[in-house]
Design a protein around this motif. Structure first.
Motif, mmCIF file in Angstrom:
data_model
loop_
_atom_site.group_PDB
_atom_site.id
_atom_site.type_symbol
_atom_site.label_atom_id
_atom_site.label_comp_id
_atom_site.label_asym_id
_atom_site.label_seq_id
_atom_site.Cartn_x
_atom_site.Cartn_y
_atom_site.Cartn_z
ATOM 1 N N ASN A 216 9.158 22.245 -11.507
ATOM 2 C CA ASN A 216 10.008 23.384 -11.880
ATOM 3 C C ASN A 216 9.163 24.617 -12.234
ATOM 4 O O ASN A 216 9.489 25.733 -11.829
ATOM 5 C CB ASN A 216 10.880 23.018 -13.082
ATOM 6 N N GLN B 108 7.956 26.370 -9.207
ATOM 7 C CA GLN B 108 8.986 27.187 -8.559
ATOM 8 C C GLN B 108 9.109 28.547 -9.238
ATOM 9 O O GLN B 108 9.110 29.592 -8.581
ATOM 10 C CB GLN B 108 10.349 26.483 -8.599
ATOM 11 N N LEU B 109 9.193 28.532 -10.566
ATOM 12 C CA LEU B 109 9.345 29.798 -11.291
ATOM 13 C C LEU B 109 8.164 30.725 -11.002
ATOM 14 O O LEU B 109 8.339 31.921 -10.776
ATOM 15 C CB LEU B 109 9.448 29.533 -12.796
ATOM 16 N N ASP C 161 8.294 32.024 -7.295
ATOM 17 C CA ASP C 161 9.393 32.984 -7.143
ATOM 18 C C ASP C 161 9.031 34.315 -7.784
ATOM 19 O O ASP C 161 9.363 35.381 -7.265
ATOM 20 C CB ASP C 161 10.679 32.443 -7.787
ATOM 21 N N ILE D 50 10.770 32.021 -0.769
ATOM 22 C CA ILE D 50 11.773 31.900 -1.841
ATOM 23 C C ILE D 50 12.750 30.768 -1.535
ATOM 24 O O ILE D 50 13.070 29.942 -2.396
ATOM 25 C CB ILE D 50 12.547 33.230 -2.016
ATOM 26 N N ARG D 51 13.217 30.704 -0.286
ATOM 27 C CA ARG D 51 14.151 29.626 0.071
ATOM 28 C C ARG D 51 13.454 28.274 -0.028
ATOM 29 O O ARG D 51 14.038 27.290 -0.478
ATOM 30 C CB ARG D 51 14.690 29.825 1.486
ATOM 31 N N SER E 189 13.131 26.674 -3.430
ATOM 32 C CA SER E 189 14.376 26.103 -3.917
ATOM 33 C C SER E 189 14.568 24.685 -3.357
ATOM 34 O O SER E 189 14.956 23.764 -4.077
ATOM 35 C CB SER E 189 15.524 27.046 -3.547
ATOM 36 N N ASP E 190 14.255 24.485 -2.072
ATOM 37 C CA ASP E 190 14.371 23.130 -1.514
ATOM 38 C C ASP E 190 13.338 22.183 -2.110
ATOM 39 O O ASP E 190 13.649 21.025 -2.381
ATOM 40 C CB ASP E 190 14.236 23.181 0.013
ATOM 41 N N GLU F 277 12.042 22.335 -5.029
ATOM 42 C CA GLU F 277 12.446 22.006 -6.397
ATOM 43 C C GLU F 277 13.526 20.921 -6.375
ATOM 44 O O GLU F 277 13.510 19.991 -7.185
ATOM 45 C CB GLU F 277 12.960 23.274 -7.089
ATOM 46 N N ARG F 278 14.445 21.029 -5.430
ATOM 47 C CA ARG F 278 15.499 20.006 -5.354
ATOM 48 C C ARG F 278 14.943 18.666 -4.881
ATOM 49 O O ARG F 278 15.411 17.606 -5.299
ATOM 50 C CB ARG F 278 16.649 20.489 -4.457
ATOM 51 N N HIS G 9 16.569 18.350 2.869
ATOM 52 C CA HIS G 9 15.771 19.492 2.400
ATOM 53 C C HIS G 9 14.569 19.751 3.312
ATOM 54 O O HIS G 9 14.213 20.893 3.565
ATOM 55 C CB HIS G 9 15.306 19.265 0.961
#
Lengths: 242, 242
Positions: free
Chosen positions: A64, A67-68, A71, A95-96, A99-100, A102-103, A208
């Motif tokens: 996480n 990601q932050l 981004d 950016i996209r 997000s994937d 992170e998921r 993903h």
């Protein structure tokens, strides 16, 4: 333009390229971490290693944070450099992609939590062959999608998109046999459900990875192929397009 | 600056504001559509209306198309207007939001597919009270998150973030009772599993609404509160920050 300002603008553009390279490097590092998370979550399950499962669960925070951080770098690049065309597409694709990734990290941590439940119940879990097989499949998809991203490799990206269908059918077949097993031995319901959640998480990871591969096509060709049926993808046309 | 160019730049800035407003309007339209998809998927299930369920399943394409269209508009705005500060944050928040709305659309379509399976099996499905209750809860979260986005309303956004925890515990309790039911009546396994997938989809919708609310905080305050434990959110500090 005099020589000084020419040198200056070359300097700016070198710095800018370096920033874009760094975005990619950081994305690859994040991808490496989530791939390791999947691998360790599945190993923890197969080896009954609860300490490893706990580590994976707790490591999700590191994913996480990455990601932050990435981004935030992307936002800065957009604000300061105001990139256009393929540079803009690269930043948006990163950016996209975070997000994937992170998921995917979330799914790995779900696998770890279900592995812990299974280890504690100390039941002989069914479906481990399928878990191993599908996890290897989706990890390969993820690795290939990341490589395709790093190398702007359309061919490899399209391979990943095609692979996702075969993961989906492996998943469906594994779920059917687990359901049959549950019906035959209702005492196994709780542990089989945990295995089903794990398979579901793996299937989502495949989705993903498929998304990541689609961003590569967007990145390189400017074509948005999300939501296009893989069987209808005209690959030759995509590769030709400039 | 002479009057002509001043008028010209006012004209540009009015046009730009209008483009940003349109992005928001289109996002709201997409949000309205996915909310309707959830509502109709759940109605189809509760009323045993297979035709409605099929319509929801087939309507997912419209949601996907909206995502592609809005994302494309965002890319154009970034490329042409090179927005900075809060304008840039708005565009980035819209890009992130379309991704969550699209996934909510996927979940609605999963609910519709499982509803179809249940209707065909014509078994008396358990857990419908919980499905109705949780679906109303997450639809309210989604509506509130969209309203918060449209009005830049931090208070409402933070309420949505807090709500997600209570959805998660309603979901966990519903899953436990379904598992017990499955163990007591193994013939129900297949239909209870379908209900479990539906509950899972609803719980995921709550997560996406939570994400949307987090983007509102980012949008208005420039603070990225993703991955912050809601109990540790210092709301007073967020509201004070400028």
């Amino acid at each position: 333009m005099d020589i000084t300002s020419d040198t200056h603008s070359q300097h700016i553009s070198r710095q800018f390229n370096q920033e874009l390279e760094e975005l990619k490097t950081h994305l690859m590092a994040m991808g490496g971490l989530v791939e390791q998370q999947i691998q360790e979550a599945v190993s923890a399950l197969l080896d009954g290693d609860s300490r490893l499962a706990e580590r994976v669960r707790d490591n999700d925070k590191a994913v996480n944070d990455m990601q932050l951080k990435i981004d935030d770098e992307c936002t800065r690049v957009l604000a300061r450099r105001q990139p256009a065309a393929s540079d803009l597409r690269l930043v948006l694709a990163v950016i996209r992609a975070t997000s994937d990734l992170e998921r995917i990290g979330d799914e790995a941590s779900k696998i770890a939590r279900n592995a812990l439940a299974l280890i504690e119940s100390s039941q002989n879990a069914k479906g481990m062959v399928e878990v191993r097989h599908i996890s290897e499949h989706v990890r390969k998809m993820l690795r290939d999608a990341l490589t395709a991203f790093a190398r702007f490799d359309i061919e490899l990206a399209l391979e990943v998109v095609r692979e996702d269908d075969s993961v989906d059918s492996e998943y469906a077949s594994a779920m059917r046999s687990l359901m049959t097993f549950m019906m035959e031995d209702p005492r196994s319901i709780s542990s089989v459900l945990s295995v089903m959640w794990i398979l579901r998480a793996l299937e989502r990871i495949g989705d993903h990875a498929d998304n990541l591969a689609e961003y590569v096509v967007y990145l390189v060709k400017g074509l948005d192929i999300r939501h296009v049926d893989p069987e209808k993808l005209d690959e030759a046309a995509i590769k030709r397009q400039d």
